[in-house]
Scaffold this motif. Structure first.
Motif, mmCIF file in Angstrom:
data_model
loop_
_atom_site.group_PDB
_atom_site.id
_atom_site.type_symbol
_atom_site.label_atom_id
_atom_site.label_comp_id
_atom_site.label_asym_id
_atom_site.label_seq_id
_atom_site.Cartn_x
_atom_site.Cartn_y
_atom_site.Cartn_z
ATOM 1 N N ASP A 1 0.861 -1.180 0.000
ATOM 2 C CA ASP A 1 0.000 0.000 0.000
ATOM 3 C C ASP A 1 0.903 1.237 0.000
ATOM 4 O OD1 ASP A 1 0.796 0.700 2.680
ATOM 5 O OD2 ASP A 1 -0.708 -0.669 3.471
ATOM 6 N N PRO A 2 0.358 2.431 -0.206
ATOM 7 C CA PRO A 2 1.205 3.630 -0.299
ATOM 8 C C PRO A 2 2.105 3.857 0.920
ATOM 9 C CG PRO A 2 -0.975 4.124 -1.140
ATOM 10 C CD PRO A 2 -1.047 2.741 -0.542
ATOM 11 N N SER A 3 1.582 3.649 2.117
ATOM 12 C CA SER A 3 2.381 3.890 3.320
ATOM 13 C C SER A 3 3.536 2.897 3.445
ATOM 14 C CB SER A 3 1.478 3.800 4.563
ATOM 15 O OG SER A 3 2.243 3.917 5.732
ATOM 16 N N THR A 4 3.238 1.621 3.267
ATOM 17 C CA THR A 4 4.278 0.591 3.378
ATOM 18 C C THR A 4 5.295 0.738 2.250
ATOM 19 O OG1 THR A 4 2.660 -0.889 4.401
ATOM 20 C CG2 THR A 4 4.691 -1.894 3.595
ATOM 21 N N ALA A 5 4.833 1.062 1.045
ATOM 22 C CA ALA A 5 5.737 1.262 -0.093
ATOM 23 C C ALA A 5 6.731 2.386 0.195
ATOM 24 C CB ALA A 5 4.926 1.572 -1.349
ATOM 25 N N ARG A 6 6.230 3.485 0.792
ATOM 26 C CA ARG A 6 7.118 4.608 1.119
ATOM 27 C C ARG A 6 8.179 4.186 2.132
ATOM 28 N NH1 ARG A 6 5.933 7.404 5.080
ATOM 29 N NH2 ARG A 6 3.686 7.424 4.851
ATOM 30 N N ILE A 7 7.762 3.474 3.172
ATOM 31 C CA ILE A 7 8.696 3.055 4.224
ATOM 32 C C ILE A 7 9.752 2.097 3.683
ATOM 33 C CG2 ILE A 7 8.879 1.713 6.367
ATOM 34 C CD1 ILE A 7 6.061 2.881 7.077
ATOM 35 N N LEU A 8 9.323 1.138 2.839
ATOM 36 C CA LEU A 8 10.253 0.139 2.313
ATOM 37 C C LEU A 8 10.949 0.583 1.027
ATOM 38 C CD1 LEU A 8 8.230 -3.151 2.919
ATOM 39 C CD2 LEU A 8 10.098 -2.200 4.282
ATOM 40 N N ARG A 9 10.573 1.768 0.533
ATOM 41 C CA ARG A 9 11.169 2.328 -0.693
ATOM 42 C C ARG A 9 10.979 1.399 -1.888
ATOM 43 N NH1 ARG A 9 16.677 4.816 1.973
ATOM 44 N NH2 ARG A 9 15.587 6.233 3.350
ATOM 45 N N VAL A 10 9.733 0.981 -2.054
ATOM 46 C CA VAL A 10 9.341 0.183 -3.212
ATOM 47 C C VAL A 10 8.141 0.867 -3.855
ATOM 48 C CG1 VAL A 10 10.180 -1.992 -2.221
ATOM 49 C CG2 VAL A 10 7.795 -1.332 -1.883
ATOM 50 N N ALA A 11 7.797 0.454 -5.065
ATOM 51 C CA ALA A 11 6.648 1.033 -5.753
ATOM 52 C C ALA A 11 5.336 0.541 -5.132
ATOM 53 C CB ALA A 11 6.690 0.655 -7.230
ATOM 54 N N VAL A 12 4.347 1.402 -5.130
ATOM 55 C CA VAL A 12 3.013 0.999 -4.678
ATOM 56 C C VAL A 12 2.566 -0.181 -5.538
ATOM 57 C CG1 VAL A 12 0.594 1.711 -4.512
ATOM 58 C CG2 VAL A 12 2.415 3.304 -3.869
ATOM 59 N N VAL B 1 4.003 -7.976 13.427
ATOM 60 C CA VAL B 1 3.713 -7.949 11.998
ATOM 61 C C VAL B 1 4.852 -7.220 11.312
ATOM 62 C CG1 VAL B 1 2.115 -7.183 10.201
ATOM 63 C CG2 VAL B 1 1.228 -7.918 12.429
ATOM 64 N N SER B 2 5.414 -7.845 10.280
ATOM 65 C CA SER B 2 6.480 -7.194 9.531
ATOM 66 C C SER B 2 6.316 -7.499 8.048
ATOM 67 C CB SER B 2 7.859 -7.656 10.029
ATOM 68 O OG SER B 2 8.013 -9.045 9.852
ATOM 69 N N PHE B 3 6.915 -6.643 7.222
ATOM 70 C CA PHE B 3 6.860 -6.786 5.771
ATOM 71 C C PHE B 3 8.276 -6.835 5.224
ATOM 72 C CE2 PHE B 3 2.860 -4.817 6.877
ATOM 73 C CZ PHE B 3 1.954 -5.465 6.053
ATOM 74 N N GLN B 4 8.460 -7.622 4.169
ATOM 75 C CA GLN B 4 9.745 -7.697 3.484
ATOM 76 C C GLN B 4 9.499 -7.708 1.990
ATOM 77 O OE1 GLN B 4 12.996 -7.982 4.627
ATOM 78 N NE2 GLN B 4 12.262 -7.620 6.682
ATOM 79 N N SER B 5 10.367 -7.046 1.268
ATOM 80 C CA SER B 5 10.332 -7.129 -0.183
ATOM 81 C C SER B 5 10.900 -8.489 -0.574
ATOM 82 C CB SER B 5 11.172 -5.993 -0.775
ATOM 83 O OG SER B 5 11.228 -6.129 -2.168
ATOM 84 N N GLY B 6 10.183 -9.210 -1.391
ATOM 85 C CA GLY B 6 10.592 -10.568 -1.751
ATOM 86 C C GLY B 6 11.938 -10.658 -2.440
ATOM 87 N N ASP B 7 12.358 -9.603 -3.144
ATOM 88 C CA ASP B 7 13.639 -9.655 -3.849
ATOM 89 C C ASP B 7 14.830 -9.439 -2.917
ATOM 90 O OD1 ASP B 7 13.075 -7.000 -3.366
ATOM 91 O OD2 ASP B 7 13.894 -6.302 -5.277
#
Length: 90
Positions: A37-48, A71-77
């Motif tokens: 989502d926009p907030s998580t994308a901004r924090i992780l520096r990935v595209a929405v 709860v945590s998020f990771q970019s798969g790459d």
């Protein structure tokens, strides 16, 4: 236990366990995929809309009560997951 006695080589749960009424008995982690989502994308520096892995971990007492939820998020790459399990014979 006072916070200043925390050792960096010690896990946070190990540090807190002596003060818990019911100590940690197990953890459970669920991994799912979702779009950023926009907030998580901004924090992780990935595209929405980028694919992310979402980890939800529960720490449980022997009676099944939840001690913590993370709860945590990771970019798969950028992620390499290794899961191992030790089984103790009865």
């Amino acid at each position: 236990m006072p916070w200043w006695s925390f050792e960096p080589t010690q896990g946070v749960i190990d540090f807190l366990t002596p003060d818990l009424r019911d100590p940690l008995a197990s953890t459970s982690t669920r991994i799912s995929a979702e779009a950023a989502d926009p907030s998580t994308a901004r924090i992780l520096r990935v595209a929405v809309g980028s694919p992310l892995l979402r980890f939800v971990t529960l720490g449980l007492t022997a009676g099944g009560e939840v001690l913590y939820r993370n709860v945590s998020f990771q970019s798969g790459d950028l992620l390499d997951v290794h899961i191992s399990r030790q089984v103790t014979a009865p």
